[in-house]
Enzyme design. Structure first.
Site, PDB file in Angstrom:
ATOM      1  N   SER A  57       3.190  -2.977   5.179  1.00  0.00           N
ATOM      2  CA  SER A  57       3.380  -3.834   4.006  1.00  0.00           C
ATOM      3  C   SER A  57       4.797  -3.716   3.459  1.00  0.00           C
ATOM      4  O   SER A  57       5.320  -4.665   2.863  1.00  0.00           O
ATOM      5  CB  SER A  57       2.330  -3.553   2.933  1.00  0.00           C
ATOM      6  OG  SER A  57       2.167  -2.183   2.705  1.00  0.00           O
ATOM      7  N   CYS A 106     -14.254  -5.212   1.585  1.00  0.00           N
ATOM      8  CA  CYS A 106     -13.039  -5.112   0.771  1.00  0.00           C
ATOM      9  C   CYS A 106     -12.144  -6.328   1.001  1.00  0.00           C
ATOM     10  O   CYS A 106     -11.623  -6.910   0.052  1.00  0.00           O
ATOM     11  CB  CYS A 106     -12.293  -3.816   1.100  1.00  0.00           C
ATOM     12  SG  CYS A 106     -10.759  -3.615   0.187  1.00  0.00           S
ATOM     13  N   SER A 165       0.820  -1.212   0.000  1.00  0.00           N
ATOM     14  CA  SER A 165       0.000   0.000   0.000  1.00  0.00           C
ATOM     15  C   SER A 165       0.851   1.259   0.000  1.00  0.00           C
ATOM     16  O   SER A 165       0.341   2.352  -0.137  1.00  0.00           O
ATOM     17  CB  SER A 165      -0.888   0.004   1.243  1.00  0.00           C
ATOM     18  OG  SER A 165      -0.074   0.060   2.398  1.00  0.00           O
ATOM     19  N   GLY A 166       2.160   1.078   0.202  1.00  0.00           N
ATOM     20  CA  GLY A 166       3.029   2.244   0.351  1.00  0.00           C
ATOM     21  C   GLY A 166       3.205   2.609   1.818  1.00  0.00           C
ATOM     22  O   GLY A 166       3.920   3.549   2.152  1.00  0.00           O
ATOM     23  N   GLY A 167       2.553   1.854   2.720  1.00  0.00           N
ATOM     24  CA  GLY A 167       2.668   2.087   4.164  1.00  0.00           C
ATOM     25  C   GLY A 167       3.780   1.238   4.759  1.00  0.00           C
ATOM     26  O   GLY A 167       4.386   0.390   4.086  1.00  0.00           O
ATOM     27  N   CYS A 198     -10.210   4.015   3.645  1.00  0.00           N
ATOM     28  CA  CYS A 198      -9.258   4.630   2.717  1.00  0.00           C
ATOM     29  C   CYS A 198      -9.870   5.691   1.809  1.00  0.00           C
ATOM     30  O   CYS A 198      -9.183   6.583   1.357  1.00  0.00           O
ATOM     31  CB  CYS A 198      -8.523   3.565   1.910  1.00  0.00           C
ATOM     32  SG  CYS A 198      -9.573   2.632   0.784  1.00  0.00           S
TER      33      CYS A 198
HETATM   34  N1  ATP Z   1      -4.029  -0.309  -2.172  1.00  0.00           N
HETATM   35  C1  ATP Z   1      -3.504  -1.441  -1.716  1.00  0.00           C
HETATM   36  N2  ATP Z   1      -2.879  -2.280  -2.552  1.00  0.00           N
HETATM   37  C2  ATP Z   1      -2.342  -3.446  -2.128  1.00  0.00           C
HETATM   38  N3  ATP Z   1      -2.411  -3.862  -0.859  1.00  0.00           N
HETATM   39  C3  ATP Z   1      -3.022  -3.067   0.028  1.00  0.00           C
HETATM   40  C4  ATP Z   1      -3.603  -1.817  -0.338  1.00  0.00           C
HETATM   41  N4  ATP Z   1      -4.134  -1.246   0.758  1.00  0.00           N
HETATM   42  C5  ATP Z   1      -3.902  -2.101   1.774  1.00  0.00           C
HETATM   43  N5  ATP Z   1      -3.236  -3.188   1.348  1.00  0.00           N
HETATM   44  C6  ATP Z   1      -2.772  -4.353   2.143  1.00  0.00           C
HETATM   45  O1  ATP Z   1      -3.657  -4.564   3.243  1.00  0.00           O
HETATM   46  C7  ATP Z   1      -2.934  -4.362   4.468  1.00  0.00           C
HETATM   47  C8  ATP Z   1      -3.848  -3.741   5.496  1.00  0.00           C
HETATM   48  O2  ATP Z   1      -4.307  -2.528   5.014  1.00  0.00           O
HETATM   49  P1  ATP Z   1      -4.731  -1.386   6.000  1.00  0.00           P
HETATM   50  O3  ATP Z   1      -5.247  -0.275   5.173  1.00  0.00           O
HETATM   51  O4  ATP Z   1      -5.548  -1.949   7.068  1.00  0.00           O
HETATM   52  O5  ATP Z   1      -3.364  -1.031   6.712  1.00  0.00           O
HETATM   53  P2  ATP Z   1      -2.357   0.109   6.489  1.00  0.00           P
HETATM   54  O6  ATP Z   1      -2.223   0.872   7.745  1.00  0.00           O
HETATM   55  O7  ATP Z   1      -2.679   0.844   5.249  1.00  0.00           O
HETATM   56  O8  ATP Z   1      -1.030  -0.780   6.309  1.00  0.00           O
HETATM   57  P3  ATP Z   1       0.290  -0.255   5.697  1.00  0.00           P
HETATM   58  O9  ATP Z   1       1.102   0.260   6.857  1.00  0.00           O
HETATM   59  O10 ATP Z   1       0.909  -1.418   5.010  1.00  0.00           O
HETATM   60  O11 ATP Z   1      -0.158   0.827   4.773  1.00  0.00           O
HETATM   61  C9  ATP Z   1      -1.731  -3.520   4.099  1.00  0.00           C
HETATM   62  O12 ATP Z   1      -0.679  -3.694   5.003  1.00  0.00           O
HETATM   63  C10 ATP Z   1      -1.393  -4.052   2.725  1.00  0.00           C
HETATM   64  O13 ATP Z   1      -0.673  -5.276   2.789  1.00  0.00           O
END
Ligand code: ATP
Length: 344
Positions: A14, A94, A9-11, A189
């Site tokens: 992940s 989702c 997600s760029g976070g 999101c």
């Molecule tokens: N747009 C996306 N594309 C691919 N994978 C995603 C996306 N958004 C979330 N994920 C996956 O789902 C997980 C949980 O998402 P969530 O939004 O709950 O956490 P997050 O705080 O955004 O996590 P992260 O720190 O990785 O961004 C993420 O860690 C990632 O592996």
């Protein structure tokens, strides 16, 4: 070498997930899902973080435009739920339809043995369990994921505390440090501010209506039913009330709300449908969460066809239709169902 597709997600979660799995000896590939059509640089910014991590790890990543499916399965459902006067849970939809539906299909098409994400939860391929970091646990949101998907899921964050992942990331080098320094992602999101800003794009939510008490007496006015959820106690008037009043139910058809004192929100029976069960039992005792971040409430569940009747041992307050009832035995999720009715 086994291949793992990582949902990136760029976070930080992940990004560290991808890093750790590579260190463990997996062949790692990333995928970024474009979930919605935002034109404010949101995707470009996420992708630039992913690009940096991918270069550092020397891995391939894909960008998958899934906006059509996301709009239909998650966004439209979210808006329609508020129009109907219920409280949606878009992340649950989702996870089932998109992340562990379409994204998992994508991983399999690319010959990955697993799909990993940075979710805080555990799995042994058969069940989902709470994460060790209880403040971040996301098992509630994952409990509608199809049983068939579980053997392919990996959650490397399962035993870590979020704060440790941030510290670990910050030490890994500038690329990861920068990711730890950006704002934490929003709870939903596609909601930047408050949910009503999203609904406003689709309906006139500011149509004042009448507030009734439980006996059907007109007692005040409200701003429009979509501003409220069950249990809310502000933003409407109740003439002559000395005690706080709470929203007991919303009526979308005539734009009215019914309010009552705290004790009138007490319920001990919940009906729920669209079950997703990981066990075959139809009559069992367990703990249930009726919303995210609620305590486990002891209960007895009986299932018939696609309906669960949940009898709570002790009363609960302010249970909203549209939310998910998640069944737990200790930390193990044994299934879940969508709440359609809550009463005494
Ligand atoms: N747009 C996306 N594309 C691919 N994978 C995603 C996306 N958004 C979330 N994920 C996956 O789902 C997980 C949980 O998402 P969530 O939004 O709950 O956490 P997050 O705080 O955004 O996590 P992260 O720190 O990785 O961004 C993420 O860690 C990632 O592996």
């Amino acid at each position: 070498m086994k291949k793992v597709m990582v949902g990136m997600s760029g976070g930080i979660d992940s990004s560290v997930t991808a890093y750790m799995l590579q260190k463990e000896g997996f062949e790692v590939e990333g995928v970024y899902l474009k979930l919605h059509n935002r034109t404010d640089g949101y995707h470009e910014s996420n992708i630039s973080y992913i690009d940096n991590v991918a270069k550092h790890l020397d891995i391939k990543y894909h960008i998958l435009d899934i906006t059509k499916d996301f709009t239909k399965e998650v966004y439209d459902y979210f808006v329609n739920s508020y129009l109907e006067g219920t409280t949606p849970n878009p992340c649950v939809k989702c996870n089932r339809q998109i992340k562990f539906g379409k994204m998992l299909d994508f991983a399999k098409e690319h010959n990955a043995s697993y799909l990993a994400t940075g979710h805080y939860a555990k799995t042994d391929g058969e069940f989902i369990y709470e994460a060790d970091d209880k403040t971040k646990d996301q098992s509630y949101f994952l409990s509608q994921v199809d049983k068939e998907a579980l053997p392919f899921m990996m959650f490397p964050m399962s035993t870590y505390k979020k704060e440790d992942i941030i510290k670990f990331g910050a030490k890994l080098g500038d690329i990861y440090k920068k990711i730890t320094e950006k704002n934490e992602s929003q709870e939903i999101c596609f909601v930047d501010t408050v949910y009503t800003d999203v609904i406003k794009k689709h309906a006139n939510i500011d149509q004042p209506g009448i507030v009734f008490d439980e006996e059907g007496n007109e007692v005040g006015t409200h701003k429009g039913y979509m501003h409220y959820t069950i249990g809310k106690r502000r933003g409407f008037t109740v003439h002559g009330a000395h005690e706080p009043h709470f929203v007991k139910s919303l009526n979308a058809k005539d734009n009215t709300i019914i309010v009552g004192k705290k004790e009138s929100l007490e319920i001990n029976t919940v009906e729920a449908n669209n079950l997703n069960m990981y066990v075959d039992d139809t009559n069992f005792k367990c703990g249930v969460k009726l919303r995210y971040r609620s305590h486990l409430l002891p209960c007895e569940v009986s299932i018939k066809d696609d309906r669960a009747t949940i009898k709570l041992k002790n009363s609960a307050f302010g249970v909203a239709t549209g939310q998910l009832a998640v069944f737990y035995i200790d930390e193990k999720v044994i299934g879940s169902a969508w709440i359609t009715k809550a009463f005494k």
